[in-house]
Design a protein around this motif. Structure first.
Motif, PDB file in Angstrom:
ATOM      1  N   THR A   6       0.854  -1.182   0.000  1.00  7.16           N
ATOM      2  CA  THR A   6       0.000   0.000   0.000  1.00  7.16           C
ATOM      3  C   THR A   6       0.892   1.235   0.000  1.00  7.16           C
ATOM      4  OG1 THR A   6      -0.052   0.191   2.408  1.00  7.16           O
ATOM      5  CG2 THR A   6      -1.700  -1.257   1.383  1.00  7.16           C
ATOM      6  N   PRO A   7       0.314   2.410  -0.232  1.00 12.66           N
ATOM      7  CA  PRO A   7       1.121   3.630  -0.133  1.00 12.66           C
ATOM      8  C   PRO A   7       1.802   3.769   1.239  1.00 12.66           C
ATOM      9  CG  PRO A   7      -0.953   4.115  -1.223  1.00 12.66           C
ATOM     10  CD  PRO A   7      -1.044   2.693  -0.719  1.00 12.66           C
ATOM     11  N   ILE A   8       1.130   3.350   2.299  1.00  9.38           N
ATOM     12  CA  ILE A   8       1.737   3.423   3.627  1.00  9.38           C
ATOM     13  C   ILE A   8       2.902   2.445   3.728  1.00  9.38           C
ATOM     14  CG2 ILE A   8       1.349   2.943   6.080  1.00  9.38           C
ATOM     15  CD1 ILE A   8      -1.460   4.148   5.696  1.00  9.38           C
ATOM     16  N   ASP A   9       2.737   1.218   3.188  1.00  9.11           N
ATOM     17  CA  ASP A   9       3.844   0.254   3.174  1.00  9.11           C
ATOM     18  C   ASP A   9       5.045   0.829   2.443  1.00  9.11           C
ATOM     19  OD1 ASP A   9       2.319  -1.679   4.509  1.00  9.11           O
ATOM     20  OD2 ASP A   9       1.598  -2.553   2.623  1.00  9.11           O
ATOM     21  N   ASN A  10       4.807   1.499   1.324  1.00  8.76           N
ATOM     22  CA  ASN A  10       5.896   2.101   0.545  1.00  8.76           C
ATOM     23  C   ASN A  10       6.591   3.211   1.324  1.00  8.76           C
ATOM     24  OD1 ASN A  10       5.355   0.398  -1.627  1.00  8.76           O
ATOM     25  ND2 ASN A  10       3.967   1.857  -2.589  1.00  8.76           N
ATOM     26  N   LYS A  11       5.821   4.049   2.029  1.00 12.35           N
ATOM     27  CA  LYS A  11       6.414   5.116   2.837  1.00 12.35           C
ATOM     28  C   LYS A  11       7.255   4.539   3.966  1.00 12.35           C
ATOM     29  CE  LYS A  11       2.983   8.658   1.907  1.00 12.35           C
ATOM     30  NZ  LYS A  11       1.956   9.549   2.465  1.00 12.35           N
ATOM     31  N   LYS A  12       6.737   3.499   4.626  1.00 13.07           N
ATOM     32  CA  LYS A  12       7.491   2.861   5.708  1.00 13.07           C
ATOM     33  C   LYS A  12       8.803   2.290   5.185  1.00 13.07           C
ATOM     34  CE  LYS A  12       3.694   1.517   8.766  1.00 13.07           C
ATOM     35  NZ  LYS A  12       2.974   0.361   9.338  1.00 13.07           N
ATOM     36  N   ALA A  13       8.767   1.625   4.043  1.00 13.15           N
ATOM     37  CA  ALA A  13       9.980   1.043   3.460  1.00 13.15           C
ATOM     38  C   ALA A  13      10.984   2.138   3.106  1.00 13.15           C
ATOM     39  CB  ALA A  13       9.628   0.214   2.229  1.00 13.15           C
ATOM     40  N   ALA A  14      10.516   3.243   2.545  1.00 15.51           N
ATOM     41  CA  ALA A  14      11.403   4.344   2.165  1.00 15.51           C
ATOM     42  C   ALA A  14      12.066   4.986   3.384  1.00 15.51           C
ATOM     43  CB  ALA A  14      10.618   5.397   1.373  1.00 15.51           C
ATOM     44  N   MET A  15      11.366   4.979   4.519  1.00 12.82           N
ATOM     45  CA  MET A  15      11.891   5.577   5.748  1.00 12.82           C
ATOM     46  C   MET A  15      12.785   4.613   6.533  1.00 12.82           C
ATOM     47  SD  MET A  15       8.410   7.374   7.164  1.00 12.82           S
ATOM     48  CE  MET A  15       9.121   7.730   8.746  1.00 12.82           C
ATOM     49  N   GLY A  16      12.787   3.350   6.146  1.00 12.63           N
ATOM     50  CA  GLY A  16      13.527   2.366   6.920  1.00 12.63           C
ATOM     51  C   GLY A  16      12.822   2.039   8.228  1.00 12.63           C
ATOM     52  N   TYR A  17      11.500   2.151   8.229  1.00 15.54           N
ATOM     53  CA  TYR A  17      10.689   1.927   9.420  1.00 15.54           C
ATOM     54  C   TYR A  17      10.873   0.507   9.956  1.00 15.54           C
ATOM     55  CZ  TYR A  17       6.480   1.076  12.191  1.00 15.54           C
ATOM     56  OH  TYR A  17       5.606   0.725  13.191  1.00 15.54           O
ATOM     57  N   LEU A  18      11.035   0.396  11.266  1.00 13.04           N
ATOM     58  CA  LEU A  18      11.085  -0.897  11.945  1.00 13.04           C
ATOM     59  C   LEU A  18      10.063  -0.886  13.065  1.00 13.04           C
ATOM     60  CD1 LEU A  18      14.949  -1.310  12.373  1.00 13.04           C
ATOM     61  CD2 LEU A  18      13.509  -2.403  10.660  1.00 13.04           C
ATOM     62  N   ASN A  19       9.270  -1.932  13.161  1.00 16.07           N
ATOM     63  CA  ASN A  19       8.337  -1.995  14.284  1.00 16.07           C
ATOM     64  C   ASN A  19       9.085  -2.466  15.526  1.00 16.07           C
ATOM     65  OD1 ASN A  19       8.283  -4.886  14.508  1.00 16.07           O
ATOM     66  ND2 ASN A  19       6.786  -4.983  12.857  1.00 16.07           N
ATOM     67  N   ALA A  20       8.409  -2.504  16.652  1.00 12.93           N
ATOM     68  CA  ALA A  20       9.068  -2.824  17.921  1.00 12.93           C
ATOM     69  C   ALA A  20       9.736  -4.200  17.912  1.00 12.93           C
ATOM     70  CB  ALA A  20       8.064  -2.742  19.066  1.00 12.93           C
ATOM     71  N   ASN A  21       9.172  -5.157  17.199  1.00 10.69           N
ATOM     72  CA  ASN A  21       9.764  -6.492  17.148  1.00 10.69           C
ATOM     73  C   ASN A  21      10.991  -6.566  16.241  1.00 10.69           C
ATOM     74  OD1 ASN A  21       7.906  -7.662  18.911  1.00 10.69           O
ATOM     75  ND2 ASN A  21       6.427  -7.920  17.256  1.00 10.69           N
ATOM     76  N   GLN A  22      11.156  -5.608  15.357  1.00  9.69           N
ATOM     77  CA  GLN A  22      12.275  -5.610  14.416  1.00  9.69           C
ATOM     78  C   GLN A  22      13.480  -4.824  14.915  1.00  9.69           C
ATOM     79  OE1 GLN A  22       9.825  -3.937  11.303  1.00  9.69           O
ATOM     80  NE2 GLN A  22      10.039  -5.804  10.093  1.00  9.69           N
ATOM     81  N   ARG A  23      13.272  -3.898  15.852  1.00  7.16           N
ATOM     82  CA  ARG A  23      14.372  -3.068  16.349  1.00  7.16           C
ATOM     83  C   ARG A  23      15.313  -3.896  17.218  1.00  7.16           C
ATOM     84  NH1 ARG A  23      10.041   0.789  16.762  1.00  7.16           N
ATOM     85  NH2 ARG A  23       9.638   0.217  18.915  1.00  7.16           N
ATOM     86  N   PRO A  24      16.609  -3.609  17.164  1.00  7.43           N
ATOM     87  CA  PRO A  24      17.551  -4.316  18.029  1.00  7.43           C
ATOM     88  C   PRO A  24      17.269  -3.999  19.494  1.00  7.43           C
ATOM     89  CG  PRO A  24      18.725  -2.932  16.435  1.00  7.43           C
ATOM     90  CD  PRO A  24      17.271  -2.651  16.289  1.00  7.43           C
ATOM     91  N   CYS A  25      17.066  -5.012  20.292  1.00  7.24           N
ATOM     92  CA  CYS A  25      16.831  -4.855  21.721  1.00  7.24           C
ATOM     93  C   CYS A  25      17.149  -6.179  22.402  1.00  7.24           C
ATOM     94  CB  CYS A  25      15.393  -4.417  22.009  1.00  7.24           C
ATOM     95  SG  CYS A  25      14.160  -5.587  21.437  1.00  7.24           S
ATOM     96  N   CYS A  26      17.099  -6.199  23.703  1.00 11.32           N
ATOM     97  CA  CYS A  26      17.464  -7.413  24.445  1.00 11.32           C
ATOM     98  C   CYS A  26      16.561  -8.597  24.102  1.00 11.32           C
ATOM     99  CB  CYS A  26      17.430  -7.144  25.944  1.00 11.32           C
ATOM    100  SG  CYS A  26      18.778  -6.064  26.480  1.00 11.32           S
ATOM    101  N   ARG A  27      15.312  -8.326  23.768  1.00 11.05           N
ATOM    102  CA  ARG A  27      14.369  -9.403  23.461  1.00 11.05           C
ATOM    103  C   ARG A  27      14.790 -10.189  22.222  1.00 11.05           C
ATOM    104  NH1 ARG A  27      10.837  -7.845  20.388  1.00 11.05           N
ATOM    105  NH2 ARG A  27      10.257  -5.980  21.464  1.00 11.05           N
ATOM    106  N   ASN A  28      15.432  -9.530  21.264  1.00 10.66           N
ATOM    107  CA  ASN A  28      15.816 -10.242  20.046  1.00 10.66           C
ATOM    108  C   ASN A  28      17.336 -10.272  19.872  1.00 10.66           C
ATOM    109  OD1 ASN A  28      16.383  -7.653  19.104  1.00 10.66           O
ATOM    110  ND2 ASN A  28      14.605  -7.550  17.775  1.00 10.66           N
TER     111      ASN A  28
END
Length: 75
Positions: A6-28
């Motif tokens: 979707t247009p929102i998916d494209n904007k997120k990809a262009a921004m390098g958006y990461l959701n909370a589960n994708q960001r580097p943190c102790c959980r992952n």
């Protein structure tokens, strides 16, 4: 599985958006582990850094983050 773009998916990809589960943190991180319920850490911290040997939160971040190895399918 079909993925929508979707247009929102494209904007997120262009921004390098990461959701909370994708960001580097102790959980992952390969150094992070969930503390046992009866452990000394679990009264305050639900996770433990095995590299540093101290209690952490699942969303904590440090420069030693190490993504766990992904186990792929074997042929």
């Amino acid at each position: 599985m079909v993925f929508r773009t979707t247009p929102i998916d494209n904007k997120k990809a262009a921004m390098g958006y990461l959701n909370a589960n994708q960001r580097p943190c102790c959980r992952n991180c390969s150094h992070g582990e969930q503390a046992p319920r009866s452990g000394a850490y679990n009264d305050v911290y639900p996770w433990r850094c095995t590299l540093g040997g101290f209690g952490v939160t699942a969303q904590a971040v440090c420069k030693e983050h190490n993504a766990p190895e992904r186990k792929g399918a074997t042929a």
